[in-house]
Scaffold this motif. Structure first.
Motif, PDB file in Angstrom:
ATOM      1  N   LEU A   1      -4.851 -13.694  44.633  1.00 19.61           N
ATOM      2  CA  LEU A   1      -5.788 -13.725  44.788  1.00 19.61           C
ATOM      3  C   LEU A   1      -7.539 -14.163  45.839  1.00 19.61           C
ATOM      4  N   ASP A   2      -7.323 -15.512  44.883  1.00 23.79           N
ATOM      5  CA  ASP A   2      -7.965 -16.731  45.583  1.00 23.79           C
ATOM      6  C   ASP A   2      -7.740 -17.395  45.528  1.00 23.79           C
ATOM      7  N   LEU A   3      -7.664 -18.947  46.600  1.00 23.45           N
ATOM      8  CA  LEU A   3      -7.566 -20.220  46.335  1.00 23.45           C
ATOM      9  C   LEU A   3      -8.839 -20.940  47.312  1.00 23.45           C
ATOM     10  N   TYR A   4      -9.127 -21.792  46.697  1.00 27.42           N
ATOM     11  CA  TYR A   4     -10.256 -21.941  47.231  1.00 27.42           C
ATOM     12  C   TYR A   4     -10.629 -23.631  46.832  1.00 27.42           C
ATOM     13  N   GLU A   5      -9.817 -24.485  48.548  1.00 25.51           N
ATOM     14  CA  GLU A   5      -9.918 -25.969  48.240  1.00 25.51           C
ATOM     15  C   GLU A   5     -11.018 -26.372  48.446  1.00 25.51           C
ATOM     16  N   HIS A   6     -11.770 -27.594  47.989  1.00 25.72           N
ATOM     17  CA  HIS A   6     -12.708 -28.313  48.026  1.00 25.72           C
ATOM     18  C   HIS A   6     -12.949 -29.816  48.040  1.00 25.72           C
ATOM     19  N   ASN A   7     -13.190 -30.132  49.759  1.00 31.50           N
ATOM     20  CA  ASN A   7     -12.790 -31.380  49.555  1.00 31.50           C
ATOM     21  C   ASN A   7     -13.719 -32.122  50.312  1.00 31.50           C
ATOM     22  N   GLN A   8     -14.798 -32.588  49.470  1.00 31.22           N
ATOM     23  CA  GLN A   8     -15.922 -33.704  50.042  1.00 31.22           C
ATOM     24  C   GLN A   8     -16.743 -33.878  49.121  1.00 31.22           C
ATOM     25  N   PRO A   9     -17.782 -34.920  49.566  1.00 33.30           N
ATOM     26  CA  PRO A   9     -18.646 -35.890  48.126  1.00 33.30           C
ATOM     27  C   PRO A   9     -19.083 -34.623  47.774  1.00 33.30           C
ATOM     28  N   GLY A  10     -18.803 -35.462  46.528  1.00 36.04           N
ATOM     29  CA  GLY A  10     -20.640 -34.284  45.338  1.00 36.04           C
ATOM     30  C   GLY A  10     -20.392 -35.452  44.862  1.00 36.04           C
ATOM     31  N   LYS A  11     -20.856 -34.750  43.713  1.00 42.50           N
ATOM     32  CA  LYS A  11     -21.701 -36.221  42.437  1.00 42.50           C
ATOM     33  C   LYS A  11     -20.874 -35.192  40.857  1.00 42.50           C
ATOM     34  N   THR A  12     -20.920 -35.980  40.104  1.00 39.45           N
ATOM     35  CA  THR A  12     -19.954 -35.107  38.496  1.00 39.45           C
ATOM     36  C   THR A  12     -21.319 -34.499  38.023  1.00 39.45           C
ATOM     37  N   LEU A  13     -21.174 -33.746  36.613  1.00 41.84           N
ATOM     38  CA  LEU A  13     -22.282 -33.921  35.789  1.00 41.84           C
ATOM     39  C   LEU A  13     -22.818 -34.277  34.989  1.00 41.84           C
ATOM     40  N   LEU A  14     -22.973 -35.877  35.408  1.00 38.70           N
ATOM     41  CA  LEU A  14     -24.351 -36.679  34.986  1.00 38.70           C
ATOM     42  C   LEU A  14     -24.312 -37.619  36.350  1.00 38.70           C
ATOM     43  N   GLY A  15     -24.074 -36.528  37.576  1.00 31.59           N
ATOM     44  CA  GLY A  15     -24.601 -37.262  38.342  1.00 31.59           C
ATOM     45  C   GLY A  15     -23.843 -38.918  39.259  1.00 31.59           C
ATOM     46  N   ARG A  16     -23.133 -38.807  38.134  1.00 33.67           N
ATOM     47  CA  ARG A  16     -22.492 -40.328  39.491  1.00 33.67           C
ATOM     48  C   ARG A  16     -21.718 -39.389  40.816  1.00 33.67           C
ATOM     49  N   SER A  17     -21.821 -40.160  42.226  1.00 34.58           N
ATOM     50  CA  SER A  17     -21.079 -39.937  42.961  1.00 34.58           C
ATOM     51  C   SER A  17     -19.634 -39.993  43.331  1.00 34.58           C
ATOM     52  N   LYS A  18     -18.768 -38.981  43.146  1.00 30.70           N
ATOM     53  CA  LYS A  18     -17.156 -39.317  43.991  1.00 30.70           C
ATOM     54  C   LYS A  18     -17.067 -38.215  44.721  1.00 30.70           C
ATOM     55  N   HIS A  19     -16.157 -38.342  45.032  1.00 34.23           N
ATOM     56  CA  HIS A  19     -15.641 -37.836  46.556  1.00 34.23           C
ATOM     57  C   HIS A  19     -14.164 -36.506  45.941  1.00 34.23           C
ATOM     58  N   TRP A  20     -14.793 -34.597  45.282  1.00 35.88           N
ATOM     59  CA  TRP A  20     -13.650 -34.189  44.716  1.00 35.88           C
ATOM     60  C   TRP A  20     -12.848 -33.202  46.322  1.00 35.88           C
ATOM     61  N   HIS A  21     -11.505 -33.353  45.248  1.00 32.23           N
ATOM     62  CA  HIS A  21     -10.777 -33.416  45.813  1.00 32.23           C
ATOM     63  C   HIS A  21     -10.202 -31.779  45.644  1.00 32.23           C
ATOM     64  N   THR A  22     -10.761 -30.663  45.362  1.00 38.34           N
ATOM     65  CA  THR A  22      -9.932 -29.491  43.497  1.00 38.34           C
ATOM     66  C   THR A  22      -9.604 -28.147  44.620  1.00 38.34           C
TER      67      THR A  22
END
Length: 193
Positions: free
Chosen positions: A163-184
């Motif tokens: 029904l939907d497949l959304y690619e998230h591929n960009q810098p962001g933060k974890t729930l604890l506020g740490r920077s990381k690059h997300w690719h999900t």
């Protein structure tokens, strides 16, 4: 301490949009049983209970289940301390696996996924996340993560209507506020077979 901080932060985070959609899409004849895979502090468990589901919630960390205890008086909630590949899944109308399946060890992923697919009733809805190869945690060469590229993620849903497949591929933060690059990949799918 870090784990406790994470659970506290995750409790307050918003429910993912795909889970909100999934609740609306469950076929009436599929029933009202939901599974919260890797339930953590219970954010999705609480959301599903509020919407009238009987919820089977599990996590492999007993500390996580401590956060679900305030829901323990609900007769429609069943909790367990279990791993992805050993949990005894009920036949379910909805299975949510928010930001957790990538923590399934690669050698156990096929069995865990087989169990999830087998447990979901025809017409049932799956929503969840898969980690892509460009995520910064993958770049650290962690061998304890299950990683799928887009084609591999789509292939997991051969017996589903995607029904939907959304690619998230960009810098962001974890729930604890740490920077990381997300690719999900966030997936919303209906089981057809």
């Amino acid at each position: 301490m870090i784990q406790s901080d994470y659970y506290a932060a995750s409790r307050e985070a918003a429910v993912y949009p795909h889970l909100r959609q999934a609740v609306e899409l469950v076929a009436i004849d599929a029933g009202n049983i939901a599974v919260d895979v890797g339930c953590g502090a219970g954010r999705n468990t609480r959301f599903l209970l509020e919407r009238g589901f009987v919820v089977h919630a599990y996590d492999n960390n007993p500390e996580a289940l401590e956060y679900v205890r305030d829901l323990a008086d609900k007769p429609q909630l069943f909790t367990a301390c279990s791993s992805f590949e050993t949990f005894d899944y009920p036949q379910a109308a909805l299975i949510t696996a928010s930001s957790c399946l990538f923590f399934c060890r690669p050698e156990h992923f096929a069995e865990a996924w087989r169990r999830i697919v087998q447990a979901l009733r025809p017409g049932g809805i799956f929503c969840g996340h898969f980690m892509g190869p460009m995520d910064s945690w993958v770049q650290l060469e962690r061998r304890d993560l299950s990683v799928h590229d887009r084609a591999q993620t789509e292939q997991l849903f051969d017996s589903f209507e995607l029904l939907d497949l959304y690619e998230h591929n960009q810098p962001g933060k974890t729930l604890l506020g740490r920077s990381k690059h997300w690719h999900t990949y966030s997936v919303l799918a209906r089981k057809t077979a």
